[in-house]
Design a protein around this motif. Sequence first.
Motif, PDB file in Angstrom:
ATOM      1  N   LEU A 199      31.339-110.884 -36.294  1.00 12.18           N
ATOM      2  CA  LEU A 199      31.552-112.139 -35.571  1.00 12.18           C
ATOM      3  C   LEU A 199      32.425-113.151 -36.308  1.00 12.18           C
ATOM      4  CD1 LEU A 199      27.878-112.533 -34.376  1.00 12.18           C
ATOM      5  CD2 LEU A 199      29.813-112.003 -32.909  1.00 12.18           C
ATOM      6  N   LYS A 200      32.655-112.928 -37.597  1.00  8.14           N
ATOM      7  CA  LYS A 200      33.473-113.844 -38.398  1.00  8.14           C
ATOM      8  C   LYS A 200      32.934-115.280 -38.308  1.00  8.14           C
ATOM      9  CE  LYS A 200      36.422-110.514 -39.360  1.00  8.14           C
ATOM     10  NZ  LYS A 200      35.848-109.397 -38.598  1.00  8.14           N
ATOM     11  N   THR A 201      33.748-116.203 -37.799  1.00 10.50           N
ATOM     12  CA  THR A 201      33.358-117.627 -37.773  1.00 10.50           C
ATOM     13  C   THR A 201      32.306-117.945 -36.721  1.00 10.50           C
ATOM     14  OG1 THR A 201      35.187-118.134 -36.260  1.00 10.50           O
ATOM     15  CG2 THR A 201      35.602-118.341 -38.641  1.00 10.50           C
ATOM     16  N   ARG A 202      32.030-116.996 -35.818  1.00 11.24           N
ATOM     17  CA  ARG A 202      31.010-117.236 -34.789  1.00 11.24           C
ATOM     18  C   ARG A 202      29.610-116.883 -35.300  1.00 11.24           C
ATOM     19  NH1 ARG A 202      33.705-118.009 -29.983  1.00 11.24           N
ATOM     20  NH2 ARG A 202      31.906-117.611 -28.683  1.00 11.24           N
ATOM     21  N   TYR A 203      29.537-116.504 -36.560  1.00  5.53           N
ATOM     22  CA  TYR A 203      28.250-116.208 -37.184  1.00  5.53           C
ATOM     23  C   TYR A 203      27.857-117.354 -38.104  1.00  5.53           C
ATOM     24  CZ  TYR A 203      24.859-114.072 -40.368  1.00  5.53           C
ATOM     25  OH  TYR A 203      23.745-113.820 -41.132  1.00  5.53           O
ATOM     26  N   LEU A 204      26.672-117.894 -37.885  1.00  6.82           N
ATOM     27  CA  LEU A 204      26.135-118.970 -38.707  1.00  6.82           C
ATOM     28  C   LEU A 204      24.845-118.482 -39.350  1.00  6.82           C
ATOM     29  CD1 LEU A 204      26.532-121.903 -36.140  1.00  6.82           C
ATOM     30  CD2 LEU A 204      28.119-121.258 -37.965  1.00  6.82           C
ATOM     31  N   HIS A 205      24.648-118.834 -40.607  1.00  9.81           N
ATOM     32  CA  HIS A 205      23.439-118.391 -41.302  1.00  9.81           C
ATOM     33  C   HIS A 205      22.735-119.583 -41.929  1.00  9.81           C
ATOM     34  CE1 HIS A 205      20.620-116.002 -43.579  1.00  9.81           C
ATOM     35  NE2 HIS A 205      20.989-116.630 -44.688  1.00  9.81           N
ATOM     36  N   LEU A 206      21.431-119.613 -41.768  1.00  7.74           N
ATOM     37  CA  LEU A 206      20.594-120.650 -42.364  1.00  7.74           C
ATOM     38  C   LEU A 206      19.705-119.990 -43.402  1.00  7.74           C
ATOM     39  CD1 LEU A 206      19.866-123.641 -42.243  1.00  7.74           C
ATOM     40  CD2 LEU A 206      18.136-123.092 -40.523  1.00  7.74           C
ATOM     41  N   THR A 207      19.928-120.294 -44.668  1.00  2.00           N
ATOM     42  CA  THR A 207      19.157-119.687 -45.752  1.00  2.00           C
ATOM     43  C   THR A 207      17.846-120.422 -45.936  1.00  2.00           C
ATOM     44  OG1 THR A 207      21.195-119.035 -46.884  1.00  2.00           O
ATOM     45  CG2 THR A 207      19.166-119.049 -48.185  1.00  2.00           C
ATOM     46  N   LEU A 208      16.752-119.755 -45.579  1.00  4.06           N
ATOM     47  CA  LEU A 208      15.417-120.322 -45.736  1.00  4.06           C
ATOM     48  C   LEU A 208      14.514-119.300 -46.406  1.00  4.06           C
ATOM     49  CD1 LEU A 208      14.641-122.086 -42.305  1.00  4.06           C
ATOM     50  CD2 LEU A 208      15.510-123.121 -44.403  1.00  4.06           C
ATOM     51  N   ALA A 209      13.591-119.771 -47.202  1.00  4.34           N
ATOM     52  CA  ALA A 209      12.581-118.887 -47.784  1.00  4.34           C
ATOM     53  C   ALA A 209      11.628-118.432 -46.691  1.00  4.34           C
ATOM     54  CB  ALA A 209      11.820-119.623 -48.887  1.00  4.34           C
ATOM     55  N   ASP A 210      10.895-117.373 -46.960  1.00  2.00           N
ATOM     56  CA  ASP A 210       9.885-116.899 -46.011  1.00  2.00           C
ATOM     57  C   ASP A 210       8.687-117.849 -45.996  1.00  2.00           C
ATOM     58  OD1 ASP A 210      11.338-114.623 -45.322  1.00  2.00           O
ATOM     59  OD2 ASP A 210      10.527-113.486 -47.008  1.00  2.00           O
ATOM     60  N   GLY A 211       7.928-117.824 -44.907  1.00  2.00           N
ATOM     61  CA  GLY A 211       6.652-118.524 -44.842  1.00  2.00           C
ATOM     62  C   GLY A 211       6.777-120.035 -44.765  1.00  2.00           C
ATOM     63  N   LEU A 222      18.318-128.394 -40.645  1.00  2.00           N
ATOM     64  CA  LEU A 222      18.759-128.430 -39.251  1.00  2.00           C
ATOM     65  C   LEU A 222      19.978-129.327 -39.000  1.00  2.00           C
ATOM     66  CD1 LEU A 222      15.417-128.318 -37.219  1.00  2.00           C
ATOM     67  CD2 LEU A 222      17.348-126.732 -37.037  1.00  2.00           C
ATOM     68  N   PRO A 223      20.105-130.509 -39.618  1.00  2.00           N
ATOM     69  CA  PRO A 223      21.255-131.362 -39.286  1.00  2.00           C
ATOM     70  C   PRO A 223      22.607-130.665 -39.461  1.00  2.00           C
ATOM     71  CG  PRO A 223      19.625-132.622 -40.494  1.00  2.00           C
ATOM     72  CD  PRO A 223      19.156-131.197 -40.526  1.00  2.00           C
ATOM     73  N   ASN A 224      22.840-129.999 -40.602  1.00  2.95           N
ATOM     74  CA  ASN A 224      24.112-129.311 -40.822  1.00  2.95           C
ATOM     75  C   ASN A 224      24.296-128.144 -39.868  1.00  2.95           C
ATOM     76  OD1 ASN A 224      24.869-131.026 -42.903  1.00  2.95           O
ATOM     77  ND2 ASN A 224      24.010-129.718 -44.508  1.00  2.95           N
ATOM     78  N   LEU A 225      23.207-127.411 -39.605  1.00  6.53           N
ATOM     79  CA  LEU A 225      23.306-126.285 -38.686  1.00  6.53           C
ATOM     80  C   LEU A 225      23.673-126.766 -37.282  1.00  6.53           C
ATOM     81  CD1 LEU A 225      22.899-123.240 -38.084  1.00  6.53           C
ATOM     82  CD2 LEU A 225      20.547-123.806 -37.476  1.00  6.53           C
ATOM     83  N   ILE A 226      23.010-127.811 -36.810  1.00  7.54           N
ATOM     84  CA  ILE A 226      23.274-128.320 -35.467  1.00  7.54           C
ATOM     85  C   ILE A 226      24.714-128.828 -35.360  1.00  7.54           C
ATOM     86  CG2 ILE A 226      22.685-130.154 -33.838  1.00  7.54           C
ATOM     87  CD1 ILE A 226      20.709-127.793 -33.906  1.00  7.54           C
ATOM     88  N   ALA A 227      25.231-129.434 -36.426  1.00  9.51           N
ATOM     89  CA  ALA A 227      26.630-129.872 -36.429  1.00  9.51           C
ATOM     90  C   ALA A 227      27.572-128.678 -36.287  1.00  9.51           C
ATOM     91  CB  ALA A 227      26.931-130.643 -37.712  1.00  9.51           C
ATOM     92  N   GLY A 252      13.187-118.739 -36.638  1.00  6.17           N
ATOM     93  CA  GLY A 252      14.274-118.635 -35.674  1.00  6.17           C
ATOM     94  C   GLY A 252      13.911-119.257 -34.339  1.00  6.17           C
ATOM     95  N   VAL A 253      12.649-119.121 -33.943  1.00  2.00           N
ATOM     96  CA  VAL A 253      12.181-119.736 -32.700  1.00  2.00           C
ATOM     97  C   VAL A 253      12.257-121.251 -32.814  1.00  2.00           C
ATOM     98  CG1 VAL A 253      10.204-120.005 -31.150  1.00  2.00           C
ATOM     99  CG2 VAL A 253      10.707-117.770 -32.169  1.00  2.00           C
ATOM    100  N   GLY A 254      11.931-121.791 -33.996  1.00  2.00           N
ATOM    101  CA  GLY A 254      12.042-123.230 -34.204  1.00  2.00           C
ATOM    102  C   GLY A 254      13.477-123.715 -34.057  1.00  2.00           C
ATOM    103  N   VAL A 255      14.426-122.981 -34.624  1.00  2.00           N
ATOM    104  CA  VAL A 255      15.840-123.332 -34.490  1.00  2.00           C
ATOM    105  C   VAL A 255      16.262-123.271 -33.023  1.00  2.00           C
ATOM    106  CG1 VAL A 255      18.196-122.627 -35.058  1.00  2.00           C
ATOM    107  CG2 VAL A 255      16.423-122.609 -36.827  1.00  2.00           C
TER     108      VAL A 255
END
Length: 319
Positions: A199-211, A222-227, A252-255
Amino acid sequence: MNRILFPEQTESHEVTTPPTVVGASEHAQIAARISGFVESLKTLDLDFSAIRQKLTKPLRPIWVTPTSSLPASPPEFSSFHPVILLTASSRVSGSESTSETGYVQGAADDAEAWAQGLTAPLFWQNIETLLSTPEDMIEEVIVGLVAQVDGNKGAQLTGIGPGKRVAIGTIDAAETDALETDIVITVSPKESEVLRSKLKTRYLHLTLADGKVGSRQLRHSLPNLIASVKAQLSASPIPRIVVADVNGKDQGVGVALAILCLFITDDGNVLRPGEEVKEPPNGLNKQTIKQKLSWISVAKPDANPSRTTLQSVNAFLLG
């Protein structure tokens, strides 16, 4: 449910509780709260007519405990659908009593703690195997059955709400099922090389720890991801937004919930940049969040964002 689906059948509107466990005072306190629950449910704007077509009679709970006497043959209930509430635990009178008449030890309301992913349909599909398995092997058998089902569902994404402009699922499902026109967001400790390449630039990743740690991090991430999502929505045609995590059920459901609240209208259309929902007090509120969460619950009942995840989303949207 009876008050909403069967308003004319007033005899089904009263609260039913087992008198041997729930005393008169506790019963009255429960009954006093029902009207508020009814009004809250109505505000979710769910399709009650579709439910009413399937549910032809009111519901009525029936409790079965180790002290119950069962009939020799299954009874017929002409005026209501019985909801059998079964506990294998014994009532301990006067012990840790939060009720007037006793305490049901280990009522097993937290299925995630003991069911190991075993659902009611999966139980009935494999009942002979499960009942014939020795107790010391039962956990291993359940894990195998659940893994088999999860494997069959692994390549499926679930569309949410009218229009299905947002989809949720596992990262494995996104790698298999996502289209090149989608915006795909993954939420996990590491990004997906498959999706990055595809997907190149159409792929966004949010690095979060488990749990819980990751769920707490979500509020500040979330602010940067939503932007980034907002910037992607200027594309034509309007893309589908896919949100995936490791199990497709929590962070992921929260996002996805945040995206539904900010960018998806009640009729399922995508809001372009500049059209997104305003911040409170003129835009988002708790009722909006509840309604969009109900979309997720209806489409994917096993989606189960943790309390910490939901608190982070609420704090971001309303804070």
